[in-house]
Design an enzyme around this catalytic site. Structure first.
Site, PDB file in Angstrom:
ATOM      1  N   LYS A  10       0.802  -1.252  -0.107  1.00 35.53           N
ATOM      2  CA  LYS A  10      -0.028  -0.025   0.150  1.00 35.53           C
ATOM      3  C   LYS A  10       0.875   1.308   0.165  1.00 35.53           C
ATOM      4  O   LYS A  10       2.191   1.227   0.343  1.00 35.53           O
ATOM      5  CB  LYS A  10      -1.172   0.141   1.268  1.00 35.53           C
ATOM      6  CG  LYS A  10      -1.712  -1.054   1.149  1.00 35.53           C
ATOM      7  CD  LYS A  10      -2.896  -1.210   2.440  1.00 35.53           C
ATOM      8  CE  LYS A  10      -3.926  -2.326   2.370  1.00 35.53           C
ATOM      9  NZ  LYS A  10      -4.596  -2.257   3.746  1.00 35.53           N
ATOM     10  N   TYR A  50     -12.328  -1.883  -2.991  1.00 35.69           N
ATOM     11  CA  TYR A  50     -13.002  -2.089  -1.736  1.00 35.69           C
ATOM     12  C   TYR A  50     -14.411  -2.006  -1.529  1.00 35.69           C
ATOM     13  O   TYR A  50     -15.004  -1.581  -0.643  1.00 35.69           O
ATOM     14  CB  TYR A  50     -12.268  -0.824  -0.903  1.00 35.69           C
ATOM     15  CG  TYR A  50     -10.790  -1.130  -0.248  1.00 35.69           C
ATOM     16  CD1 TYR A  50     -10.563  -2.606   0.210  1.00 35.69           C
ATOM     17  CD2 TYR A  50      -9.675  -0.159  -0.778  1.00 35.69           C
ATOM     18  CE1 TYR A  50      -9.222  -2.567   0.647  1.00 35.69           C
ATOM     19  CE2 TYR A  50      -8.693  -0.724  -0.171  1.00 35.69           C
ATOM     20  CZ  TYR A  50      -8.309  -1.687   0.375  1.00 35.69           C
ATOM     21  OH  TYR A  50      -6.986  -2.025   0.936  1.00 35.69           O
ATOM     22  N   ASN A 113      -1.386  -0.182   7.279  1.00 34.09           N
ATOM     23  CA  ASN A 113      -1.052  -1.616   7.615  1.00 34.09           C
ATOM     24  C   ASN A 113      -0.201  -2.338   6.480  1.00 34.09           C
ATOM     25  O   ASN A 113      -0.107  -3.746   6.367  1.00 34.09           O
ATOM     26  CB  ASN A 113      -2.133  -2.495   8.143  1.00 34.09           C
ATOM     27  CG  ASN A 113      -3.199  -2.666   7.037  1.00 34.09           C
ATOM     28  OD1 ASN A 113      -3.098  -2.121   5.801  1.00 34.09           O
ATOM     29  ND2 ASN A 113      -4.284  -3.402   7.452  1.00 34.09           N
ATOM     30  N   HIS A 116      -1.742  -5.774   1.406  1.00 31.02           N
ATOM     31  CA  HIS A 116      -3.050  -6.248   1.110  1.00 31.02           C
ATOM     32  C   HIS A 116      -3.033  -7.421   0.443  1.00 31.02           C
ATOM     33  O   HIS A 116      -1.908  -7.883  -0.062  1.00 31.02           O
ATOM     34  CB  HIS A 116      -3.792  -5.323   0.018  1.00 31.02           C
ATOM     35  CG  HIS A 116      -5.192  -5.931  -0.354  1.00 31.02           C
ATOM     36  ND1 HIS A 116      -6.338  -5.751   0.351  1.00 31.02           N
ATOM     37  CD2 HIS A 116      -5.308  -6.759  -1.532  1.00 31.02           C
ATOM     38  CE1 HIS A 116      -7.136  -6.753  -0.372  1.00 31.02           C
ATOM     39  NE2 HIS A 116      -6.592  -7.077  -1.594  1.00 31.02           N
ATOM     40  N   GLU A 127     -10.386  -9.278  -7.810  1.00 32.62           N
ATOM     41  CA  GLU A 127      -9.306  -8.190  -7.642  1.00 32.62           C
ATOM     42  C   GLU A 127      -8.169  -8.166  -8.797  1.00 32.62           C
ATOM     43  O   GLU A 127      -7.763  -7.364  -9.354  1.00 32.62           O
ATOM     44  CB  GLU A 127      -8.814  -8.380  -6.201  1.00 32.62           C
ATOM     45  CG  GLU A 127      -9.705  -8.024  -5.019  1.00 32.62           C
ATOM     46  CD  GLU A 127      -9.273  -8.339  -3.796  1.00 32.62           C
ATOM     47  OE1 GLU A 127      -8.047  -8.696  -3.514  1.00 32.62           O
ATOM     48  OE2 GLU A 127      -9.957  -8.084  -2.725  1.00 32.62           O
TER      49      GLU A 127
HETATM   50  P1  IDP Z   1      -7.576  -6.824   5.306  1.00 28.64           P
HETATM   51  O1  IDP Z   1      -6.878  -5.843   4.438  1.00 28.64           O
HETATM   52  O2  IDP Z   1      -7.035  -7.583   6.574  1.00 28.64           O
HETATM   53  O3  IDP Z   1      -8.270  -7.700   4.228  1.00 28.64           O
HETATM   54  P2  IDP Z   1     -10.426  -5.298   5.465  1.00 28.64           P
HETATM   55  O4  IDP Z   1     -11.187  -5.923   6.756  1.00 28.64           O
HETATM   56  O5  IDP Z   1     -10.666  -6.086   4.223  1.00 28.64           O
HETATM   57  O6  IDP Z   1      -8.887  -5.974   6.168  1.00 28.64           O
HETATM   58  O7  IDP Z   1     -10.132  -3.928   5.510  1.00 28.64           O
HETATM   59  C1  IDP Z   1      -9.492  -3.431   4.485  1.00 28.64           C
HETATM   60  C2  IDP Z   1      -8.535  -2.261   4.856  1.00 28.64           C
HETATM   61  O8  IDP Z   1      -9.358  -1.195   5.470  1.00 28.64           O
HETATM   62  C3  IDP Z   1      -7.600  -2.746   6.019  1.00 28.64           C
HETATM   63  O9  IDP Z   1      -6.465  -3.443   5.378  1.00 28.64           O
HETATM   64  C4  IDP Z   1      -7.324  -1.232   6.524  1.00 28.64           C
HETATM   65  O10 IDP Z   1      -6.258  -0.431   6.034  1.00 28.64           O
HETATM   66  C5  IDP Z   1      -8.572  -0.571   6.448  1.00 28.64           C
HETATM   67  N1  IDP Z   1      -9.455  -0.745   7.778  1.00 28.64           N
HETATM   68  C6  IDP Z   1     -10.020  -1.835   7.922  1.00 28.64           C
HETATM   69  N2  IDP Z   1     -10.867  -1.474   9.235  1.00 28.64           N
HETATM   70  C7  IDP Z   1     -10.628  -0.380   9.248  1.00 28.64           C
HETATM   71  C8  IDP Z   1     -11.089   0.528  10.624  1.00 28.64           C
HETATM   72  O11 IDP Z   1     -11.777   0.092  11.363  1.00 28.64           O
HETATM   73  N3  IDP Z   1     -10.507   1.836  10.738  1.00 28.64           N
HETATM   74  C9  IDP Z   1      -9.823   2.322   9.608  1.00 28.64           C
HETATM   75  N4  IDP Z   1      -9.394   1.415   8.410  1.00 28.64           N
HETATM   76  C10 IDP Z   1      -9.756   0.232   8.364  1.00 28.64           C
HETATM   77 MG    MG Z   2     -10.010  -7.433   3.160  1.00 28.44          MG
END
Ligand code: IDP
Ligand code: MG
Length: 135
Positions: A10, A50, A113, A116, A127
């Site tokens: 990212k 997303y 984080n 992805h 995707e």
């Molecule tokens: P993942 O990346 O582990 O699959 P997802 O639930 O699909 O997690 O969420 C996509 C991305 O959205 C996460 O990697 C993170 O960057 C962001 N994200 C998820 N939950 C939150 C939140 O509660 N606050 C802010 N950003 C979030």
């Molecule tokens: Mg996800």
């Protein structure tokens, strides 16, 4: 079973110079890179990618962030790579991601984080189609 998954480094990971670190883990593990590209995505692409999070409170922040700078998109192939790559990334929230994982080792905040990975065979197909329609 041999699978393919979409991986992203990212914009936070690219800005911090962590592309090599992330790709190194993929290569050392024994997975094969079948596509790799540095690019900045537009809002329409981010919203498609997303789409499952469309109704979440963090959606617009997430789209702002993922479009904020260049990212590295790749397709990685290998045995059970979809689940294995998610294990290598660690939990979504770096606070609870295990040491040794990408998010556990390299990140502190939920949004920033670093990486992805697709979460199922269906998401991987969807995707990969968004990022690499010619594959
Ligand atoms: P993942 O990346 O582990 O699959 P997802 O639930 O699909 O997690 O969420 C996509 C991305 O959205 C996460 O990697 C993170 O960057 C962001 N994200 C998820 N939950 C939150 C939140 O509660 N606050 C802010 N950003 C979030
Ligand atoms: Mg996800």
């Amino acid at each position: 079973m041999t699978e393919r998954t979409l991986i992203l480094v990212k914009p936070d990971g690219v800005a911090r110079g962590l592309v090599g670190e992330v790709l190194r883990r993929i290569e050392r593990k024994g997975y094969k890179l079948v596509a790799l590209d540095l690019r900045q995505i537009d809002r329409a692409t981010a919203e498609r990618h997303y789409a499952e999070h469309h109704d979440k409170a963090f959606f617009s922040d997430l789209v702002d962030f993922i479009t904020s700078g260049p990212l590295v998109a790749g397709v990685v192939e290998g045995d059970d790579v979809i689940v294995a790559w998610r294990t290598m990334m660690g939990a979504t929230n770096p606070v609870s991601a295990a040491p040794g994982t990408i998010r556990g080792d390299l990140a502190t905040q939920m949004q920033l984080n670093v990486a992805h990975g697709s979460d199922s065979v269906l998401s991987a197909q969807r995707e990969i189609g968004i990022f690499f329609p010619d594959l």
